[in-house]
Design a protein around this motif. Sequence first.
Motif, short mmCIF file in Angstrom:
data_model
loop_
_atom_site.label_atom_id
_atom_site.label_comp_id
_atom_site.label_asym_id
_atom_site.label_seq_id
_atom_site.Cartn_x
_atom_site.Cartn_y
_atom_site.Cartn_z
N LEU A 103 -1.18 -0.30 -1.51
CA LEU A 103 0.01 -1.14 -1.34
C LEU A 103 -0.37 -2.59 -1.02
O LEU A 103 0.18 -3.53 -1.61
N VAL A 104 -1.31 -2.77 -0.11
CA VAL A 104 -1.70 -4.12 0.28
C VAL A 104 -2.48 -4.81 -0.83
O VAL A 104 -2.27 -5.99 -1.11
N VAL A 156 1.42 -7.61 6.80
CA VAL A 156 0.20 -7.05 6.22
C VAL A 156 -0.84 -6.82 7.32
O VAL A 156 -1.43 -5.75 7.42
N HIS A 157 -1.05 -7.82 8.16
CA HIS A 157 -2.02 -7.66 9.25
C HIS A 157 -1.60 -6.52 10.18
O HIS A 157 -2.43 -5.72 10.60
N ALA A 211 3.80 -0.08 3.69
CA ALA A 211 2.50 0.10 4.36
C ALA A 211 2.70 0.29 5.87
O ALA A 211 2.04 1.14 6.48
N ALA A 212 3.61 -0.46 6.46
CA ALA A 212 3.88 -0.31 7.89
C ALA A 212 4.46 1.07 8.19
O ALA A 212 4.13 1.67 9.22
N ASP A 255 6.68 -8.36 -2.19
CA ASP A 255 5.63 -8.27 -1.17
C ASP A 255 6.16 -7.67 0.14
O ASP A 255 5.50 -6.84 0.76
N MET A 256 7.33 -8.12 0.55
CA MET A 256 7.86 -7.63 1.82
C MET A 256 8.21 -6.14 1.73
O MET A 256 8.00 -5.40 2.70
N GLN A 257 8.70 -5.71 0.58
CA GLN A 257 8.98 -4.28 0.43
C GLN A 257 7.70 -3.46 0.56
O GLN A 257 7.67 -2.45 1.26
#
Length: 168
Positions: A44-45, A18-19, A158-159, A151-153
């Motif tokens: 997304l975040v 996320v960061h 987002a990345a 969350d990881m998806q």
Amino acid sequence: MSSFDLLVDAFGRIQEEVHGAVEGLTEDQLTYRVEARANTIAWLVWHLTRIQDDHIADVAGTDQVWVAGGWAERFDLPFGVAATGFGHTDKDVALVRVPADLLLGYHDAVHDATIRYVRTLTDEELPRIVDESWDPPVSLGVRLVSVVNDDMQHAGQAAFVRGIIERA
């Protein structure tokens, strides 16, 4: 390695992703859409953090950080306080327009609450049924893995969007 160690590591990886997806971006970049109906980094975040907050508070029997920590007021979004993003339309996605520090502040507060809860768990608690509305009913362990997976998806999405922004 214990279940506790695995969960702390997994939620820590989400926080790192996320960061990495959010830090240093402007509001315009956070709300960039790859195409007209695509999700934004901001949405997304916000969504992945709302889901983590909602689900962890539910299994922990605590108040959501969103409300208890005053984040709902700070975000000032035009959704009900219980909104997590499920069922949001393209127009709803566009309404999540907030600065990076607000997104990260909320995410970090939810991460901290998650880790505090996870540290209280024992392996014996993981089979406890936390949701009987599914067939089969959902155990605590399955719910936690589900949150990590979801969350990881979203953090990966987002990345990906950030990568597009940086290469444009």
